[in-house]
Write a protein that holds these residues in place. Structure first.
Motif, PDB file in Angstrom:
ATOM      1  N   PRO A  72       0.814  -1.223   0.000  1.00 43.03           N
ATOM      2  CA  PRO A  72       0.000   0.000   0.000  1.00 43.03           C
ATOM      3  C   PRO A  72       0.841   1.264   0.000  1.00 43.03           C
ATOM      4  N   ALA A  83     -11.113   1.509   0.214  1.00 44.78           N
ATOM      5  CA  ALA A  83     -11.141   0.252   0.974  1.00 44.78           C
ATOM      6  C   ALA A  83     -12.572  -0.146   1.317  1.00 44.78           C
ATOM      7  N   MET A  93      -5.871  -3.159   1.041  1.00 46.73           N
ATOM      8  CA  MET A  93      -6.057  -3.116   2.492  1.00 46.73           C
ATOM      9  C   MET A  93      -7.250  -3.942   2.939  1.00 46.73           C
ATOM     10  N   SER A  94      -8.368  -3.876   2.193  1.00 44.37           N
ATOM     11  CA  SER A  94      -9.599  -4.533   2.645  1.00 44.37           C
ATOM     12  C   SER A  94      -9.902  -5.848   1.944  1.00 44.37           C
ATOM     13  N   TRP A 152      -4.898  -7.499   2.330  1.00 41.37           N
ATOM     14  CA  TRP A 152      -4.300  -7.475   3.670  1.00 41.37           C
ATOM     15  C   TRP A 152      -5.184  -8.247   4.639  1.00 41.37           C
ATOM     16  N   MET A 195      -8.510   1.829   9.045  1.00 40.52           N
ATOM     17  CA  MET A 195      -7.567   0.755   8.764  1.00 40.52           C
ATOM     18  C   MET A 195      -6.345   1.210   7.949  1.00 40.52           C
ATOM     19  N   VAL A 196      -6.438   2.331   7.258  1.00 38.62           N
ATOM     20  CA  VAL A 196      -5.271   2.809   6.499  1.00 38.62           C
ATOM     21  C   VAL A 196      -4.154   3.242   7.449  1.00 38.62           C
ATOM     22  N   ARG A 219      -0.859   5.252   6.432  1.00 40.27           N
ATOM     23  CA  ARG A 219      -0.043   4.800   5.291  1.00 40.27           C
ATOM     24  C   ARG A 219      -0.077   5.791   4.134  1.00 40.27           C
TER      25      ARG A 219
END
Length: 308
Positions: A20, A49, A216-217, A220, A228-229, A232
């Motif tokens: 990411p 995400a 991410m979603s 990850w 949740m980021v 980043r």
């Protein structure tokens, strides 16, 4: 005890954690080359995400979820471009507003759809983009565990470094984008639409942030989670600034930050340090790197000016 297998798995984690950050760094590079600093990467990734999870859950297809994440990223980029370029709002304030709106807005949308305020894991069926096992390489000690078995978006992220470099240096549109970033007045004097290039840069950034959010979603983890980021987007922006807008340099810097993140994760199980301190390592490394590279860059400029 360090073993070849442990090192291979550790390097696997580095590449995974870098994914990411690479997308965010490249998204920042595109905007920077167009003469703008996109500080809304965090919010764009967060919206993408959630969008990916919703589209995948409603359609029952993970690829539609990926397309949905990219569409959401592009839409948010379009909103920023419209506000800043057509509406003449301050770009930095607009980006800050988008980040704040995304932080609360994603939770609000998640609550409207699922009735949950923390995560979609219990309300929306989980979908994960496939991982790719590389034939032959996956049999090689060290290199197999390090390079094979990654999520498909990880491989696309590393390919994107070359793709962005090629776009900026070898294509007509990329050269126009760089021309606008270096001197918008001169670019406009030869018929290049500065506003059009600005829109294009934010839309391309939206695509890259969409891929980052989807990872991410749906790579990850297989759900959306509040916040949740987790910074980043800002680390990716720092990677771009450290590399001075060079896509290859931004990619390498993102991998360095991924190494710091993987080291922090590994130390959690190896030491008795407080986890809060260890989780601070990637962000502390970002600050140190910015200071060091800023000092080096200023020293070079000072020498050049002194030479004149």
């Amino acid at each position: 005890m360090l073993t070849l297998e442990w090192l291979g798995n550790f390097c696997f984690s580095v590449l995974r954690l870098s994914t990411p950050l690479i997308y965010a760094g490249l998204a920042a590079v595109i905007s920077k080359k167009a003469g703008m600093m996109n500080m809304a990467l965090e919010g764009m990734m967060l919206c993408a995400a959630l969008g990916g999870v919703i589209f995948a859950g409603l359609s029952g297809n993970v690829w539609i979820g990926l397309i949905g994440a990219v569409i959401v990223g592009v839409l948010v980029g379009g909103v920023i471009a419209f506000s800043s370029l057509s509406g003449k709002t301050d770009l930095y304030l607009t980006c800050i507003a988008v980040n704040l709106a995304a932080s609360g807005g994603t939770v609000f949308v998640m609550y409207l759809i699922t009735g949950e305020k923390a995560t979609t894991s219990a309300a929306i069926k989980a979908y994960t983009l496939p991982s790719v096992a590389i034939p032959l390489i996956n049999k090689i000690p060290f290199f197999g565990p390090m390079l094979s078995g990654h999520n498909i978006l990880t491989y696309i992220a590393f390919f994107s470094i070359f793709a962005v470099w090629f776009f900026l240096t070898k294509t007509r549109l990329g050269l126009r984008l760089r021309a606008v970033g270096e001197n918008p007045t001169a670019a406009a004097s030869v018929g290049i639409s500065v506003m059009k290039i600005g829109y294009i840069s934010f839309l391309i950034s939206g695509v890259l942030c969409g891929l980052a959010g989807a990872f991410m979603s749906m790579g990850w983890v297989s759900f959306f989670m509040k916040g949740m980021v987790n910074g980043r987007g800002y680390i990716g922006l720092s990677a771009s600034n450290i590399a001075n807008g060079n896509p290859i340099g931004a990619g390498i810097t993102a991998i360095f930050f991924g190494l710091c993140d993987a080291s922090a994760t590994a130390l959690k199980s190896q030491t008795s340090f407080p986890t809060e301190f260890l989780e601070m390592i990637p962000y502390a490394a970002t600050m140190v790197a910015l200071v060091v590279f800023g000092f080096i860059r200023n020293s070079r400029l000072h020498k050049i000016e002194k030479g004149k």
